[in-house]
Design a protein around this motif. Structure first.
Motif, PDB file in Angstrom:
ATOM      1  N   TYR A  99       0.845  -1.199   0.000  1.00  0.00           N
ATOM      2  CA  TYR A  99       0.000   0.000   0.000  1.00  0.00           C
ATOM      3  C   TYR A  99       0.882   1.253   0.000  1.00  0.00           C
ATOM      4  CZ  TYR A  99      -3.888   3.056   1.114  1.00  0.00           C
ATOM      5  OH  TYR A  99      -4.848   4.037   1.065  1.00  0.00           O
ATOM      6  N   ALA A 100       0.807   2.064  -1.073  1.00  0.00           N
ATOM      7  CA  ALA A 100       1.553   3.321  -1.214  1.00  0.00           C
ATOM      8  C   ALA A 100       3.018   3.137  -0.874  1.00  0.00           C
ATOM      9  CB  ALA A 100       0.919   4.430  -0.378  1.00  0.00           C
ATOM     10  N   ALA A 101       3.658   2.183  -1.517  1.00  0.00           N
ATOM     11  CA  ALA A 101       5.077   1.922  -1.305  1.00  0.00           C
ATOM     12  C   ALA A 101       5.671   1.363  -2.592  1.00  0.00           C
ATOM     13  CB  ALA A 101       5.274   0.940  -0.158  1.00  0.00           C
ATOM     14  N   GLY A 102       6.988   1.290  -2.632  1.00  0.00           N
ATOM     15  CA  GLY A 102       7.705   0.789  -3.797  1.00  0.00           C
ATOM     16  C   GLY A 102       8.230   1.939  -4.642  1.00  0.00           C
ATOM     17  N   PHE A 103       8.484   1.658  -5.906  1.00  0.00           N
ATOM     18  CA  PHE A 103       8.973   2.679  -6.837  1.00  0.00           C
ATOM     19  C   PHE A 103       7.895   3.742  -7.029  1.00  0.00           C
ATOM     20  CE2 PHE A 103       9.255   4.234 -11.240  1.00  0.00           C
ATOM     21  CZ  PHE A 103      10.514   4.813 -11.197  1.00  0.00           C
ATOM     22  N   TYR A 104       8.304   5.007  -7.103  1.00  0.00           N
ATOM     23  CA  TYR A 104       7.327   6.073  -7.329  1.00  0.00           C
ATOM     24  C   TYR A 104       7.846   7.114  -8.304  1.00  0.00           C
ATOM     25  CZ  TYR A 104      10.016   8.941  -3.994  1.00  0.00           C
ATOM     26  OH  TYR A 104      11.008   9.632  -3.343  1.00  0.00           O
ATOM     27  N   VAL A 105       6.908   7.814  -8.904  1.00  0.00           N
ATOM     28  CA  VAL A 105       7.169   8.980  -9.742  1.00  0.00           C
ATOM     29  C   VAL A 105       6.384  10.125  -9.116  1.00  0.00           C
ATOM     30  CG1 VAL A 105       6.852   9.993 -12.039  1.00  0.00           C
ATOM     31  CG2 VAL A 105       7.432   7.580 -11.817  1.00  0.00           C
ATOM     32  N   GLU A 106       7.006  11.295  -9.034  1.00  0.00           N
ATOM     33  CA  GLU A 106       6.319  12.425  -8.401  1.00  0.00           C
ATOM     34  C   GLU A 106       6.409  13.671  -9.257  1.00  0.00           C
ATOM     35  OE1 GLU A 106       8.062  13.260  -4.542  1.00  0.00           O
ATOM     36  OE2 GLU A 106       9.392  14.748  -5.380  1.00  0.00           O
ATOM     37  N   GLY A 107       5.413  14.496  -9.111  1.00  0.00           N
ATOM     38  CA  GLY A 107       5.419  15.850  -9.652  1.00  0.00           C
ATOM     39  C   GLY A 107       5.394  16.800  -8.467  1.00  0.00           C
ATOM     40  N   PHE A 108       6.194  17.859  -8.515  1.00  0.00           N
ATOM     41  CA  PHE A 108       6.251  18.762  -7.374  1.00  0.00           C
ATOM     42  C   PHE A 108       6.342  20.215  -7.804  1.00  0.00           C
ATOM     43  CE2 PHE A 108      10.726  17.775  -8.213  1.00  0.00           C
ATOM     44  CZ  PHE A 108      11.359  19.009  -8.090  1.00  0.00           C
ATOM     45  N   GLY A 109       5.952  21.069  -6.897  1.00  0.00           N
ATOM     46  CA  GLY A 109       6.172  22.503  -7.004  1.00  0.00           C
ATOM     47  C   GLY A 109       7.121  22.889  -5.883  1.00  0.00           C
ATOM     48  N   MET A 110       7.808  23.998  -6.032  1.00  0.00           N
ATOM     49  CA  MET A 110       8.747  24.407  -4.986  1.00  0.00           C
ATOM     50  C   MET A 110       8.844  25.923  -4.921  1.00  0.00           C
ATOM     51  SD  MET A 110      12.837  23.696  -4.542  1.00  0.00           S
ATOM     52  CE  MET A 110      12.721  21.941  -4.298  1.00  0.00           C
ATOM     53  N   LEU A 111       8.414  26.475  -3.785  1.00  0.00           N
ATOM     54  CA  LEU A 111       8.647  27.878  -3.492  1.00  0.00           C
ATOM     55  C   LEU A 111       9.989  27.950  -2.788  1.00  0.00           C
ATOM     56  CD1 LEU A 111       7.591  30.818  -3.370  1.00  0.00           C
ATOM     57  CD2 LEU A 111       6.700  30.250  -1.101  1.00  0.00           C
ATOM     58  N   ASN A 112      10.964  28.623  -3.411  1.00  0.00           N
ATOM     59  CA  ASN A 112      12.312  28.632  -2.850  1.00  0.00           C
ATOM     60  C   ASN A 112      12.862  30.045  -2.757  1.00  0.00           C
ATOM     61  OD1 ASN A 112      13.914  29.148  -5.465  1.00  0.00           O
ATOM     62  ND2 ASN A 112      12.692  27.355  -5.992  1.00  0.00           N
TER      63      ASN A 112
END
Length: 185
Positions: A97-110
């Motif tokens: 459940y919600a584990a293993g290899f993942y791909v993510e999209g992110f935003g970043m305020l820096n």
């Protein structure tokens, strides 16, 4: 007689509504009992002189959404980066459940510091420091492992591009990554 029939129908209606609400609430509890909260700390950044903490909420067995906050605690790190806040969405490909290899999209305020050096024949070199705040969009990959007791180990990295920076800035391309440890509850 009409009043008695009305009372009986009203009682049956009330019983039916309360029974269906009880079933719906018990069904919704079983649906959400597999959604978890996770709190994670980036061990790699701690060694390098920064504090990065992440909160993630699993949406279903294949996805989760979260937010990461980065703050420097060492002077060498704070010379370049002031902070970043990065919300993300992940899609998991593992069997757990919600584990293993993942791909993510992110935003970043820096927020970063830009140091500029100028040459002056009378004084020598002068330095000017400018704070820049920008927003980046990026993608990342990684892996997450979860034990039966809820402990989490994670390795991941991502790269993105600041959207509002000019071409002369050092921080046009940003990165994030780490080796995180945490707990799922």
């Amino acid at each position: 007689m009409k009043k008695l029939c009305l009372v009986v129908l009203l009682a049956l209606f009330t019983f039916n509504v309360s029974f269906s609400q009880e079933n719906n609430s018990s069904n919704s509890k079983s649906d959400t009992s597999t959604n978890f909260n996770e709190i994670k700390l980036n061990g790699l950044f701690l060694v390098l002189g920064a504090f990065e903490v992440t909160y993630e909420r699993t949406i279903n067995e294949e996805s989760g959404a979260g937010i990461t906050v980065f703050l420097p605690i060492d002077d060498d790190v704070s010379d370049d980066i002031n902070y970043y806040i990065s919300p993300y969405y992940r899609f998991y490909f593992g069997k757990k459940y919600a584990a293993g290899f993942y791909v993510e999209g992110f935003g970043m305020l820096n927020s970063t510091n830009e140091n500029r050096f100028f040459s002056d024949t009378i004084i020598g070199f002068t330095e000017s420091r400018e704070k820049n705040t920008d927003f980046a969009l990026g993608i990342g990959i990684g892996g997450k492992w979860v034990t039966k007791s809820g402990f989490i180990g994670e390795i991941g990295f991502g790269v993105g591009r600041n959207l509002f920076s000019s071409n002369d800035l050092d921080y046009e391309i940003i990165g994030k990554g780490g080796i995180t440890l945490g707990y799922r509850f």
